[in-house]
Enzyme design. Structure first.
Site, PDB file in Angstrom:
ATOM      1  N   ARG A 106      79.333  30.823  36.674  1.00  0.00           N
ATOM      2  CA  ARG A 106      80.491  29.811  36.704  1.00  0.00           C
ATOM      3  C   ARG A 106      79.683  28.545  36.496  1.00  0.00           C
ATOM      4  NH1 ARG A 106      80.877  29.334  43.330  1.00  0.00           N
ATOM      5  NH2 ARG A 106      79.096  27.984  43.469  1.00  0.00           N
ATOM      6  N   ASN A 144      85.321  22.385  42.420  1.00  0.00           N
ATOM      7  CA  ASN A 144      84.592  23.362  43.816  1.00  0.00           C
ATOM      8  C   ASN A 144      83.101  23.122  43.548  1.00  0.00           C
ATOM      9  OD1 ASN A 144      84.593  25.696  45.711  1.00  0.00           O
ATOM     10  ND2 ASN A 144      83.305  26.637  44.357  1.00  0.00           N
ATOM     11  N   GLU A 145      82.492  22.543  44.834  1.00  0.00           N
ATOM     12  CA  GLU A 145      80.904  22.597  44.874  1.00  0.00           C
ATOM     13  C   GLU A 145      80.321  22.144  43.641  1.00  0.00           C
ATOM     14  OE1 GLU A 145      79.504  26.433  45.924  1.00  0.00           O
ATOM     15  OE2 GLU A 145      80.210  26.289  48.233  1.00  0.00           O
ATOM     16  N   GLU A 301      84.302  26.137  53.861  1.00  0.00           N
ATOM     17  CA  GLU A 301      83.902  27.541  53.535  1.00  0.00           C
ATOM     18  C   GLU A 301      82.789  27.692  54.690  1.00  0.00           C
ATOM     19  OE1 GLU A 301      82.343  28.233  49.734  1.00  0.00           O
ATOM     20  OE2 GLU A 301      84.084  27.357  48.612  1.00  0.00           O
ATOM     21  N   TRP A 309      73.798  35.754  48.950  1.00  0.00           N
ATOM     22  CA  TRP A 309      72.551  35.066  47.870  1.00  0.00           C
ATOM     23  C   TRP A 309      71.230  34.482  48.183  1.00  0.00           C
ATOM     24  CZ3 TRP A 309      72.347  30.652  50.281  1.00  0.00           C
ATOM     25  CH2 TRP A 309      73.638  30.205  51.127  1.00  0.00           C
ATOM     26  N   GLU A 349      79.746  38.413  43.832  1.00  0.00           N
ATOM     27  CA  GLU A 349      79.886  37.953  45.575  1.00  0.00           C
ATOM     28  C   GLU A 349      80.481  39.301  46.241  1.00  0.00           C
ATOM     29  OE1 GLU A 349      79.539  33.268  45.954  1.00  0.00           O
ATOM     30  OE2 GLU A 349      81.533  34.016  45.785  1.00  0.00           O
ATOM     31  N   LYS A 350      80.434  40.370  45.812  1.00  0.00           N
ATOM     32  CA  LYS A 350      80.973  41.315  46.551  1.00  0.00           C
ATOM     33  C   LYS A 350      80.366  41.892  47.781  1.00  0.00           C
ATOM     34  CE  LYS A 350      78.867  44.925  43.506  1.00  0.00           C
ATOM     35  NZ  LYS A 350      78.280  43.804  42.539  1.00  0.00           N
ATOM     36  N   PHE A 351      79.218  41.502  48.040  1.00  0.00           N
ATOM     37  CA  PHE A 351      78.587  41.728  49.109  1.00  0.00           C
ATOM     38  C   PHE A 351      78.611  40.519  49.943  1.00  0.00           C
ATOM     39  CE2 PHE A 351      76.680  45.182  46.641  1.00  0.00           C
ATOM     40  CZ  PHE A 351      77.264  46.310  47.417  1.00  0.00           C
ATOM     41  N   HIS A 352      79.403  39.461  49.805  1.00  0.00           N
ATOM     42  CA  HIS A 352      79.588  38.473  50.471  1.00  0.00           C
ATOM     43  C   HIS A 352      80.640  38.849  51.493  1.00  0.00           C
ATOM     44  CE1 HIS A 352      80.555  34.344  52.231  1.00  0.00           C
ATOM     45  NE2 HIS A 352      79.687  33.930  51.268  1.00  0.00           N
TER      46      HIS A 352
END
Lengths: 679, 679, 679
Positions: A106, A144-145, A301, A309, A349-352
């Protein structure tokens, strides 16, 4: 805001449309009142250049509105779709070595890219026109950020933009030569065309060039934001605008952005393996609130539990997510939102963690989230209330950019660390503080703490001097007041702008070796590390001296009564315990008391008050009545604690709180417990 | 093969032609029966494009044949000559940053390069045509250590090839978008043309893209191999083909290559400073044998003593070269070859030991090499024999590529380490095992061990479930069964494909902090580190629980009787001692006994058996008579050991072995000693 | 020189012209007799291509001359102005990855660039023509710290120049193929056009190519220097020429440059946090003096106190700047100069200490500087005197380039470290030594020490053998005499060129594991680390053996009486204490005594003598009378020391020295104290 909002990023595009009914049912169950939608939807809503497909998105907004859920509507420009860099590879950012960053994650755009900005503005115009009057629209969330992954670009497009920026700043190349001290090492420019970003050099780069480039890069990001904001202001003049900052994010100065934001928003991800994570959060929360001049802000957030991460990502142990969420509210937040609503099976980010985990709702996470949603939904009177700290900590992003450059006396200086180190003794003592930039009016504070403000122009020096003369108390630490805005050393003895108020001269910096520590002797014992200085007293008294080393016997900590105030100076980095002793003593002299006397260790106490009247400046209207005050007690410690209250108070929410039972004289806080009282 | 072959890489081009007579005399003295010739001869045999000079090489082959030495003939394509990259600089590989790798070492070619492949095929056609009927030709050795130094190329040629590969795999860009979850972070592609290799990105790349790129890169190397193999199959259909793999080499999946190899070949370089080097070797040897479905394999390269490419290169202490060579034979090798025959004075490997050192033959190295050559030459009956393990360890290269990606709960997972950790307790207990990929038929094994098989599709989950139901014993460790072939998390509770057979649900991953360790309590004490998990029992029983931390009291190790079998689960990384205890217990339940009861610590025992009949599949013919069995005893320990045999056996070779003296009931093994017995 | 010169870099262009009067007044106060002017003035004197502005500079020279201050006139070419790389971006150097280094610091030029050299020559011609007869001109200072930041360039211009250099060196590509052993890994070149610099390769590069590239890069820098020197020789044939080297700077070989320099010049920056900083300085000073064949040399740069480019920059504690300055004089310097005169407020070196600090003259630094200036101004008789060491340490930059390459038995070898380790026991014993390259005539030395001289051709081996045969004493340490000038291993047993004189053969290198240490047994106990070897005695006797490990009982240190001399060998890296024991014993055998018996620990003693007559070779004329000798005593220790003199001597300068009081029999040296005596 009319309540403490609760919710999170909602990305329904990851799921079949039929999942949405369940989403909305579960949102109601979890007490969700606001979601952020569309952050990364650009590739979906504009699958080909200029071909828009908003139908699915409109249905999302309609359904949310139907459920009474407010939307913080993202402008969708955080990550350009693949077709944009395919068509315009020159938008890809380059590092100082000329290495391009490619699509596949991104933010793969050069912040100076006119192509990126033009396409972003076109999309935002389309979006704003389409949803200007949608009833779900609560506020605009731009980008965003900013600068998370593309903070600095050194490409030719950026180089041209940097030259334009320098021309505006300096007017003539002679002025730039003076500001950058280009006589050194034969760097004198003949024309602006010769100037480049500080790309990889054979050895130490020009520090003023590096400093200006940091300013330029922050500005390039800000101009991306402003280009979108201009569209939104035009089309929806009454809808508040924000963007979510990252905490203590060196490339982006929250203070300079704040004037362009209607409400501050912060992302914060606690690291459960850092025992001081709540102190760091406290600092970031206070910066965010202070950037917005005390207005309530949004925790835009946070993670329901683990992130994905870090090198090792701990879940949030039971109770800590609630505790740390309440901490945001205690320090001024009017919204507690998460990334993200529902855990996706794919992507980086599937494990976020998410509010609805991969395993669904029969999970600790969903249970804790829902409980907190109900709890926050029950205290609308907190919204809009504010705090009134007596202490200010000075923080300055320009100083950060200058302080941590190479070719300094020590490479160990770490601005985020020193801010934390000076903030912690206040936090742990239960003393609220604002964290403000040097140009803020300081007259209302009883005590001002100035950690390592290396970059300090003469005006700031004069203002701090005047502040003390007029009765203020000032605590300054080493390597402060050394260089001006162009990173030129103030001549005539360090720290020239503060010598008078501090009553001393620093003759030589004496950074310590790795692992070296020096004992202190005198009234205030302890030890220092990382740095020492050869201090000549010129009116100040030594409160402690170095007890060993080449500077043995020379002053380490000093105190100088000046005018109606007092100025303290620390010529070394104190250990946390010694820092606490020093700050307690300085505070006592300034008559700054903790909110609660005898606060048990590990317990945080804050107060928010309803405004006596309107104070404008975009501040939301307080739900509580005028003059109402709320005490927050949060137990960050590992064991239960009893807090005796200075007066009986009404329990409003939290552990064991029974609003119907009348005022209490003391509160029993379990470990990780929270209680809110009204008084 | 008709014997255990012995020899090494022979590069006579480094020496004047007159040295060859001495070479061949010394080869006979050392018992050499096979050499590999031509690995890096491309620049010599084709000094200019299309101009071949094979005369000198033919004389080498003739002389070797004259001495009765067989040749594993290299295809010479491992390193292109300078003229190729001069003419076609686009064949130079690029890393993810776009940095080119230049000529000056070896393997400086992009594996997708059509130019490289076309020139390689042309050379191999010339070579094969020329020597198809040469009597010295024993087998073809294609390339060399594929992907050792050019495993991944990100250049534009590779990008185009990657797109072709993706088109074949997915058919439509929609299917790719789904597989890669490109909705995340606005990555959705409109056309295949927009897709790129995972070049450097601003932040975390798309994990499915990274996984597919790893598959593609392995495939690109395989297609280089296959292009040459196709030529050889056509011109010399009866000559076996192989290529030498590196052990536990992440970029190249030995299992997928195996179907295209007539015999497996491995290079292994023990590190004498690693006290577990023989365990790692054992694992690599078992992988190699298992990839070839149990067929005898070739140890294609090992060092006579020190290598030159580690940070500190120890020689092999006296006796260890022999011990470790016999270990290869004990684990199924029918050839023991070295890099290289004669030490060269120049070049990057001049300090790599050789069979004939710089100092010549009056050296420990030449004496040990020659002694081993004689020893191996005396036991032709071992050739072609096989082993029959009862235990399988599952290993999967696709899982490796997925498991070690970033943005996971912990960055500490190391697949090679976890394979070693699960293999070691079997090795040390004297329990032979196969190491097979998940799609292999497991029904013949009594016990299957599954370390960290993060990537597991539903089919594998079903097969493992059925395996236990039918009576198998299964041991699974943490972070297994999480994601499908596209790295999408299986929804519904971890590890979804195994929840039924394991009788549990993992609610949250709880990776441990650096250096953190948790005690275990219960039947099976010990401690775990690196990882923990919140396990909900759903039928399984807890065999051990965490004894501290946030998960104190919750299950750490579980056991689930399921159908006719038992499934065990370890939710943390056990220390080696605890792992040994667990595996011993699991093994006992599965009635898997060591080959020898009471094996002294440090002694390895294996059995090879002559085939009862032919089992096809390219297996070489066994020299031993049907049903003959051979016991190998190898003392890796530091002191002598006595091994009592379960029945009297005939000493065949090794320390103190006197084949003429009749059967013995026990064997005295000196430190670093080896004995082979027949029974 | 007629005195010990004192002064420093003078950069008046950083300040308004009116500051110069004060500068000159303060210079007189500080005893300044010489300054270096113009180092980084290119952009100012040539603000546009070919447009010169020397007026301001001429006034500087005039004013200095007016004050009697001599000028070491820089050629101003150290850093090109921005217009040059704007016009010719191809002059920017590239690293092995192809990454360019950009303007913004200094030395951003490819040393092979014809454009850079042509523009530099043009400037120097202009400069020399203009000031050839200026009375302030004392000597020419060409460039500055050659290769400090641009030691190696891999760009296409460098590649073409490298090919030219190789053509000159080898004549034919066949000769290059032989020298580089290109048969290895299929690297054989068909034409010179195929050859490249050793850019990033997939794996280990060709070591001979890397070695030749190091030689070429040093030569490219030297040719920059020579291009300017040629101009100066032509225009000002009688003005001495020098350039300032950095100490132990791997890319630049001081010995090969020395023949082109009229006087040696060194920059040395002590690190006060390194307790051995004076030993390292001693080594660097001895190298500099030895490179110039014993001629007095110039300490061209040192810091008055702290530098700014280390991770942590300590000031020089009180007294140490004086002590270390006198150390340079004690070891042969006739000039003590600083970087720089006046501290600048801006630029990358603003925190580098200067003779006049930011705070001005009321500072410890200015006081210490001025005191030293007066002290050095009082002893003109020291100028031109020389020393006569009996010991030579061999140092060879070509060996450095070869020794530290990868793919060696151990990656732990560090040539600068091993030189220091062998130098220290001589320094600490008060034994002066020269540090000379292997081709220097050694016959006048009683003892020659050869640390890790891996690269040694047969001629050097023969000369060392002959040296011992004729009565010399030789101490050689491990991994010496291994490879020839092309990095080809000498066959026939290590170290082939020295086997006869050492009386041994090294059969195998046995580098030790990280942190491993081996005890020694025998006459000379102690321990070794990093390296061991399997030594076969062939005439030598073992003085110590390894006491553990695989080589237990085998020789570690040996002694061989050969001809009229003795050759010692150390097969491991000794700890500093064991090294001292060994060197003391070797020295005793060679009858090399310290200058003073019973020298207290920490005290350095050296002698300089006035020449009996002229010894040509550019040596400056001695101010002292023929035969006069001067003893320097410097206390590097932490406490006072008493030094008893072998005969009464006249105190000349230093602590407590009263030249009028007559000879003394002993000297009391305070910590950091200095005394100079005449005898």
């Amino acid at each position: 805001m009319a309540r403490i909002h609760f919710g999170g990023d909602y990305n329904p595009e990851h799921w079949p449309e039929k999942v949405r009914a369940e989403d909305i049912r579960l949102m109601k169950e979890a007490g969700v009142s606001m979601v952020t939608a569309g952050i990364f939807s650009w590739a979906l809503v504009e699958p080909r250049p200029g071909a828009y497909d908003f139908d699915w998105f409109g249905r999302v907004l309609d359904d949310l509105h139907g459920a009474g859920i407010r939307v913080s509507l993202a402008t969708m420009t955080a990550s350009p779709p693949p077709w944009l860099s395919e068509e315009h590879p020159e938008i890809l950012p380059q590092d100082a070595d000329g290495i391009r960053a490619w699509p596949g994650s991104r933010q793969h755009f050069c912040p100076s890219s006119p192509v990126y900005r033009e396409r972003a503005v076109r999309l935002v115009t389309e979006l704003a026109t389409r949803y200007a009057t949608h009833p779900a629209l609560d506020n605009w969330h731009i980008g965003n950020e900013y600068g998370c992954s593309n903070p600095r670009c050194y490409c030719d497009v950026s180089a041209a933009d940097f030259r334009r920026w320098l021309r505006e700043r300096y007017g003539t190349v002679e002025a730039l030569n003076t500001a950058w001290a280009t006589t050194f090492w034969s760097q004198r420019y003949g024309t602006f065309e010769q100037v480049l970003p500080p790309r990889t050099t054979p050895t130490h780069p020009n520090p003023a060039q590096v400093l200006d480039f940091a300013r330029f890069c922050d500005d390039a990001l800000l101009r991306c934001y402003l280009a979108e904001r201009e569209v939104l202001r035009r089309i929806t003049p009454d809808v508040p605008v924000t963007t979510n900052h990252m905490p203590l994010h060196k490339p982006v100065d929250p203070y300079s952005w704040a004037e362009h934001e209607d409400v501050q928003a912060l992302d914060f991800y606690q690291d459960p393996y850092d025992p001081q994570t709540h102190v760091l959060a406290g600092l970031a929360f206070d910066i965010t609130r202070s950037a917005g001049a005390g207005r309530p802000w949004m925790l835009m957030e946070q993670a329901p539990s683990a992130v994905n991460w870090r090198a090792r990502n701990s879940p949030k142990p039971p109770g800590t997510m609630r505790l740390w969420s309440w901490q945001a509210v205690a320090q001024g937040a009017d919204a507690v939102l998460y990334f993200q609503w529902r855990a996706t099976p794919g992507g980086a980010e599937k494990f976020h963690s998410a509010m609805v985990p991969h395993a669904g709702t029969d999970t600790r996470i969903f249970r804790e989230v829902s409980a907190l949603g109900r709890e926050l939904g029950a205290v609308p009177q907190l919204a809009g209330t504010r705090s009134r700290p007596e202490v200010a900590l000075l923080a300055d992003w320009h100083n950060w950019w200058a302080l941590e450059q190479g070719s300094h006396p020590s490479g160990d200086l770490d601005y985020a660390e020193t801010l934390r180190r000076h903030y912690r003794p206040l936090f742990e003592a239960g003393v609220p503080c604002d964290v403000v930039p040097p140009d803020r009016d300081l007259s209302a504070y009883r005590l001002v703490v100035v950690p390592n403000l290396y970059l300090m122009n003469a005006e700031t020096g004069a203002r701090l001097t005047e502040y003390v003369r007029a009765g203020g108390h000032l605590l300054v630490s080493y390597f402060t007041g050394i260089a001006d805005d162009h990173d030129h050393v103030h001549l005539g003895g360090y720290p020239a702008p503060l010598r008078e108020v501090l009553g001393l001269r620093v003759e030589e910096f004496w950074p310590l070796a790795e692992g070296q520590s020096l004992p202190l002797t005198g009234e205030l014992a302890g030890s220092g590390d990382l740095w020492s200085e050869a201090i000549d007293l010129e009116g100040a008294e030594a409160v402690a001296a170095f007890g060993a080393g080449e500077l043995a016997g020379r002053p380490a900590l000093t105190r100088h009564a000046y005018g109606d105030g007092v100025a303290w100076y620390a010529g070394t980095r104190l250990t946390p315990a010694a820092m606490r002793t020093l700050v307690d003593r300085v505070r006592a002299g300034a008559a700054v008391a903790p909110l609660l006397p005898g606060l048990p260790a590990g317990v945080q106490a804050t107060v928010r008050e309803a405004a006596g009247g309107s104070d404008g400046a975009g501040g939301a209207e307080a739900a509580g009545g005028p003059g109402e005050r709320f005490l927050f007690l949060l137990n960050h410690g590992a064991s239960a604690a009893t807090v005796t209250l200075p007066e009986p108070m009404h329990p409003l929410a939290g552990d064991g709180a029974d609003p119907a039972a009348g005022p209490v004289a003391a509160v029993e806080l379990p470990a990780r417990g929270v209680v809110v009282l009204q008084f």
